[in-house]
Design an enzyme around this catalytic site. Structure first.
Site, PDB file in Angstrom:
ATOM      1  N   PRO A   1       0.788  -1.207   0.150  1.00  0.00           N
ATOM      2  CA  PRO A   1      -0.081  -0.032   0.008  1.00  0.00           C
ATOM      3  C   PRO A   1       0.778   1.368   0.000  1.00  0.00           C
ATOM      4  O   PRO A   1       0.145   2.327  -0.251  1.00  0.00           O
ATOM      5  CB  PRO A   1      -0.910  -0.044   1.122  1.00  0.00           C
ATOM      6  CG  PRO A   1      -0.113  -1.016   2.123  1.00  0.00           C
ATOM      7  CD  PRO A   1       0.579  -2.035   1.259  1.00  0.00           C
TER       8      PRO A   1
ATOM      9  N   ASP B   1       4.806   2.426 -11.422  1.00  0.00           N
ATOM     10  CA  ASP B   1       3.451   3.191 -11.120  1.00  0.00           C
ATOM     11  C   ASP B   1       3.499   4.269 -10.245  1.00  0.00           C
ATOM     12  O   ASP B   1       4.243   4.418  -9.325  1.00  0.00           O
ATOM     13  CB  ASP B   1       2.418   2.397 -10.906  1.00  0.00           C
ATOM     14  CG  ASP B   1       1.465   1.794 -12.054  1.00  0.00           C
ATOM     15  OD1 ASP B   1       2.125   1.619 -12.791  1.00  0.00           O
ATOM     16  OD2 ASP B   1       0.168   1.919 -11.909  1.00  0.00           O
TER      17      ASP B   1
ATOM     18  N   LYS C   1       4.698   9.090 -16.678  1.00  0.00           N
ATOM     19  CA  LYS C   1       5.362  10.137 -17.862  1.00  0.00           C
ATOM     20  C   LYS C   1       4.899   9.469 -19.137  1.00  0.00           C
ATOM     21  O   LYS C   1       5.388  10.257 -19.948  1.00  0.00           O
ATOM     22  CB  LYS C   1       6.704  10.136 -17.720  1.00  0.00           C
ATOM     23  CG  LYS C   1       7.114  10.931 -16.347  1.00  0.00           C
ATOM     24  CD  LYS C   1       8.545  11.393 -16.201  1.00  0.00           C
ATOM     25  CE  LYS C   1       8.967  12.056 -14.876  1.00  0.00           C
ATOM     26  NZ  LYS C   1      10.136  11.571 -14.360  1.00  0.00           N
TER      27      LYS C   1
ATOM     28  N   GLY D   1      -0.056  -2.081  -4.279  1.00  0.00           N
ATOM     29  CA  GLY D   1      -0.973  -2.877  -3.780  1.00  0.00           C
ATOM     30  C   GLY D   1      -0.452  -4.390  -4.506  1.00  0.00           C
ATOM     31  O   GLY D   1       0.633  -4.794  -4.334  1.00  0.00           O
TER      32      GLY D   1
ATOM     33  N   THR E   1      -2.626  -5.839  -0.551  1.00  0.00           N
ATOM     34  CA  THR E   1      -3.407  -5.048  -1.305  1.00  0.00           C
ATOM     35  C   THR E   1      -4.242  -4.227  -0.320  1.00  0.00           C
ATOM     36  O   THR E   1      -4.610  -4.344   0.849  1.00  0.00           O
ATOM     37  CB  THR E   1      -4.509  -6.116  -1.921  1.00  0.00           C
ATOM     38  OG1 THR E   1      -5.357  -4.995  -2.967  1.00  0.00           O
ATOM     39  CG2 THR E   1      -5.464  -6.745  -1.446  1.00  0.00           C
TER      40      THR E   1
ATOM     41  N   GLY F   1      -3.228   5.853   3.024  1.00  0.00           N
ATOM     42  CA  GLY F   1      -2.869   4.780   4.076  1.00  0.00           C
ATOM     43  C   GLY F   1      -1.371   4.248   3.924  1.00  0.00           C
ATOM     44  O   GLY F   1      -0.685   4.200   2.902  1.00  0.00           O
TER      45      GLY F   1
END
Ligand code: SAH
Length: 409
Positions: A173, A196, A218, A250, A279, A362
């Protein structure tokens, strides 16, 4: 003699009989490593812990339900005396000594003829530390060495796994500590990392300088253009002989489009493997102190993407039916559509007073929780200026976690 100088050695125990005398917590801690080494583990003890009993049930160890007798050592290559009775342990070690079998004595290391080091593994290297009667120190040194290896501050010239292919790695997370060991290993072995926005980015700073880092944020925007470009890049690099890690927040298969990447690799004949991640719909509430299930409160939890508003022609969710559920709902990508979703749930039958917790950022430094009900959710999100990423938890578990705010429902 005050100090012994142990002679370190890596034992190959595959299919070799190892005797463990005692079935308590010390034995329970030692047995998994013996099993992992392929040893033929025999436990002698009138009683064993439920965990050891489980290993007996699954056929991973053999249990002799009685007290130790010297004959138990017959055929053994190695022994561990782990009972809570010093006399029994001494007896085991004495019998082992007579048979020339190395024996660990758990209650008094110097009474035995072998010591168990603090062990850890990283990228195919086993680190074993003997702290000469100070187990905390050995565990501490081991942890430091492992961390150094992981973070690259100890430059181990370990052989990197250079099989070309793609590994989908779930980064958890956000907090880098919450990423799996296998995931870290895969990252450190990568030639190319395609990352990501939500992946734990701090870890990218640890990558060796020669690793090619491709930042998905990008790449060209647009709903499918970006994914097509990712598929193209990972396949192309793998076909060029590189080891590619597709690194996401995740788990890659939870609203991560991971399987599209699997299919793209398969279509191109590129080997692809998966390292799951923690996750966020489960881990983020957990870190915020909210369980997704609780006995007597929720016997189900349903994870739903809220990226499309209810009634949207492309939505695959029957929100009216979801409103009829009584367990926990976990909504992802739902900040923008939350007011419409809350209204649809109430229209579907969910009580407007149902407690809601919105956990933003989180596991990251700015983590915060905003509490509301289905009736007040839209207003609270606006008043508290909630921005993604956020996980929205709906249901009685929120009241369980926040009794100061909600009556139990
Ligand atoms: N594959 C990811 C989810 C990707 S969808 C996983 O398994 O967790 C992106 C959504 O995940 C965000 O909109 C948000 O709802 C949720 N999310 C991911 N990380 C989060 C975090 N650290 N805090 C709150 N929500 C998070």
């Amino acid at each position: 003699m005050d100090d012994y100088t142990p002679y370190p050695s890596g034992l190959i125990l595959t299919a070799r009989r190892v005797l463990v005398v005692g079935g308590g917590h010390v034995a329970q801690r030692r047995i998994p490593a013996l099993i992992a080494a392929g040893a033929d583990v025999h436990v002698v003890s009138p009683e064993v812990t439920p965990a050891i009993e489980g290993l007996v049930g699954s056929g991973e160890v053999t249990w002799h339900r009685r007290r130790f007798a010297p004959l138990d050592l017959d055929g053994a290559w190695y022994a561990l005396a782990t009972t809570d009775d010093p006399e029994v342990n001494a007896q085991v070690c004495a019998a082992a000594e007579a048979d020339r079998i190395f024996c660990v004595r758990a209650d008094d290391a110097r009474g035995g003829t072998a010591w168990t080091p603090a062990v850890g593994r990283h990228a195919g290297v086993t680190v074993a530390v003997l702290g000469n009667r100070d187990p905390r120190r050995s565990a501490g040194v081991r942890d430091e060495v492992l961390e150094g290896l992981r973070e690259g501050t100890i430059a181990a010239r370990h052989q990197r796994d250079h099989t070309p292919g793609v590994v989908l790695v779930g980064g958890g997370p956000g907090d880098p500590e919450l990423m799996s060991v296998a995931g870290r290993k895969a990252l450190m072995e990568a030639d190319v990392v395609v990352a990501d926005r939500l992946a734990p980015r701090e870890l990218l700073g640890e990558l060796p300088a020669d690793v090619e880092l491709i930042d998905v944020a990008k790449l060209p925007r647009g709903r499918s253009a970006q994914q097509e470009e990712i598929n193209r890049v990972i396949v192309e690099r793998a076909l060029a002989g590189k080891r590619v890690v597709r690194f996401k927040g995740g788990d890659n298969f939870v609203f991560g489009r991971g399987y599209e990447e699997v299919l793209a690799c398969r279509a191109a004949g590129v080997p692809v493997t998966v390292v799951p991640g923690l996750t966020s719909p489960v881990a983020v509430p957990a870190v915020a102190g909210i369980p997704v299930t609780h006995r007597g409160v929720a016997h189900e939890f349903t994870v739903i993407s809220g990226h499309l508003p209810p009634g949207h022609p492309e939505s695959l969710t029957n929100w009216a039916a979801v409103g009829g559920l009584s367990g926990t709902l976990v909504l992802m990508m739902a900040v923008q559509n939350a007011p419409a979703i809350a209204a649809a749930l109430v229209a579907g039958g969910r009580d407007a007073d149902t407690p809601v917790a919105v956990v933003c950022d989180g596991t990251m430094p700015g983590q915060r929780t905003v509490l509301a009900t289905l009736a007040t959710l839209g207003d609270e999100l606006a008043a508290q200026d909630v921005k993604p990423p956020a996980i929205i938890v709906v249901g009685g578990v929120v009241a369980v976690a926040h009794p100061e705010r909600f009556e139990r429902v």
